[in-house]
Design an enzyme around this catalytic site. Structure first.
Site, PDB file in Angstrom:
ATOM      1  N   ALA A 176       0.847  -1.189   0.000  1.00  0.00           N
ATOM      2  CA  ALA A 176       0.000   0.000   0.000  1.00  0.00           C
ATOM      3  C   ALA A 176       0.884   1.242   0.000  1.00  0.00           C
ATOM      4  O   ALA A 176       2.058   1.195   0.376  1.00  0.00           O
ATOM      5  CB  ALA A 176      -0.913   0.003   1.216  1.00  0.00           C
TER       6      ALA A 176
ATOM      7  N   GLY B  51      -0.509  -5.108   0.941  1.00  0.00           N
ATOM      8  CA  GLY B  51      -1.733  -5.051   0.159  1.00  0.00           C
ATOM      9  C   GLY B  51      -1.630  -5.750  -1.185  1.00  0.00           C
ATOM     10  O   GLY B  51      -2.630  -6.198  -1.739  1.00  0.00           O
TER      11      GLY B  51
ATOM     12  N   GLU C 103      -2.274  -9.321  -0.437  1.00  0.00           N
ATOM     13  CA  GLU C 103      -3.700  -9.408  -0.105  1.00  0.00           C
ATOM     14  C   GLU C 103      -4.563  -9.339  -1.365  1.00  0.00           C
ATOM     15  O   GLU C 103      -5.574 -10.032  -1.478  1.00  0.00           O
ATOM     16  CB  GLU C 103      -4.066  -8.297   0.884  1.00  0.00           C
ATOM     17  CG  GLU C 103      -3.492  -8.551   2.267  1.00  0.00           C
ATOM     18  CD  GLU C 103      -3.667  -7.387   3.223  1.00  0.00           C
ATOM     19  OE1 GLU C 103      -4.219  -7.599   4.313  1.00  0.00           O
ATOM     20  OE2 GLU C 103      -3.253  -6.249   2.878  1.00  0.00           O
TER      21      GLU C 103
ATOM     22  N   GLU D  97       3.490  -5.939   7.528  1.00  0.00           N
ATOM     23  CA  GLU D  97       2.833  -4.826   8.223  1.00  0.00           C
ATOM     24  C   GLU D  97       3.280  -4.647   9.665  1.00  0.00           C
ATOM     25  O   GLU D  97       3.341  -3.508  10.168  1.00  0.00           O
ATOM     26  CB  GLU D  97       1.307  -5.007   8.171  1.00  0.00           C
ATOM     27  CG  GLU D  97       0.673  -4.671   6.835  1.00  0.00           C
ATOM     28  CD  GLU D  97       0.660  -5.837   5.855  1.00  0.00           C
ATOM     29  OE1 GLU D  97      -0.045  -5.765   4.844  1.00  0.00           O
ATOM     30  OE2 GLU D  97       1.372  -6.849   6.109  1.00  0.00           O
TER      31      GLU D  97
END
Length: 262
Positions: free
Chosen positions: A66, A112, A115, A135
């Site tokens: 991200a 992300g 994910e 993360e």
């Protein structure tokens, strides 16, 4: 539709969606998530599209994570809203599409990015791919479904280790874990995904959509996957695809599925 951060093209019955932020290693920001939602929705609504492949531009990254600069100063409420909106708009949305989605992981798939790949129906990786959920090294946890989908795919213990250590794994390890289905040379990645797509295209899109619903149901709290399978199995008997498929089988010919969706 014109996009700023992604590319979308159609090759026959296959849509190829490419995250196109190479200078940012294709990192996800709010605008890119919105554009991906729109591109996936458009492809899913097009009856001529039978398979979607998603990948990243360049040869370094699928999605490197991200865009941290967007949320570094968020409050608790803003952080919660970020995860909730992102999951609804893109990650859960992709997982529940009736059109099969293949992630072609062409390099780093971190945070992300992993994910996003895990939200797809299955994954193929290039031999230079690296995957991880780092993360906790930022003082936060995966917020786009990573704590849920990773254990589903590779088991609780391995998922705990990957998340707690913030470590990356290579493509071969990911394949041995069951995180990706295949590993290919980077130059062969998209063509291999297209070959898988060709096999999917031979079959009933209506039945495939029903299978996706039934398989996903097993991973949802409070839902009996067997009951959903029975319901979807029964619904198939009322479709034109079932009539064509069984008739073609009995007549010893190749089926020509009309593919009329609900």
């Amino acid at each position: 539709m014109n996009y700023q951060n992604i590319l979308s093209e159609t090759q026959g019955a296959v849509a190829i969606i490419t995250i196109n932020r190479p200078k940012k290693l294709n990192a996800l920001n709010r605008e890119t998530i919105q554009e991906l939602h729109e591109a996936f929705n458009e492809a899913n609504e097009d009856d001529a599209i039978k398979v979607i492949i998603v990948t990243g531009s360049g040869d370094k990254a699928f999605v490197a994570g991200a865009d941290i600069s967007e949320f570094a100063n968020y409050s608790v409420k803003e952080g919660k809203n970020l995860a909730a909106k992102g999951q609804a708009l893109l990650f859960d949305f992709i997982e529940n599409l009736s059109t099969p989605v293949i992630a072609a992981i062409n390099g780093f798939a971190l945070g992300g990015g992993l994910e996003l790949a895990m939200a797809c129906h299955f994954r193929v990786a290039s031999d230079n791919a690296k995957m991880g959920l780092p993360e906790v090294s930022l003082g936060v946890i995966p917020g786009y479904g990573g704590t849920q989908r990773l254990p589903q795919l590779i088991g609780k213990g391995r998922a705990m280790e990957m998340i707690m250590t913030a470590s990356m794994i290579d493509a071969e390890t990911a394949c041995s874990y069951g995180l990706v289905n295949h590993v290919k040379k980077q130059e062969e990645l998209i063509s291999f995904c297209q070959n898988i797509s060709a096999k999917i295209l031979r079959n009933s899109t209506v039945a495939i959509g029903a299978a996706i619903k039934a398989i996903n149901a097993n991973f949802k709290d409070g839902i009996n996957g067997f009951d959903i399978e029975i319901k979807q199995f029964g619904k198939c008997f009322g479709t034109e695809d079932f009539a064509e498929g069984t008739t073609a089988f009995l007549q010893k010919r190749k089926a020509d599925f009309p593919g009329n969706r609900d």
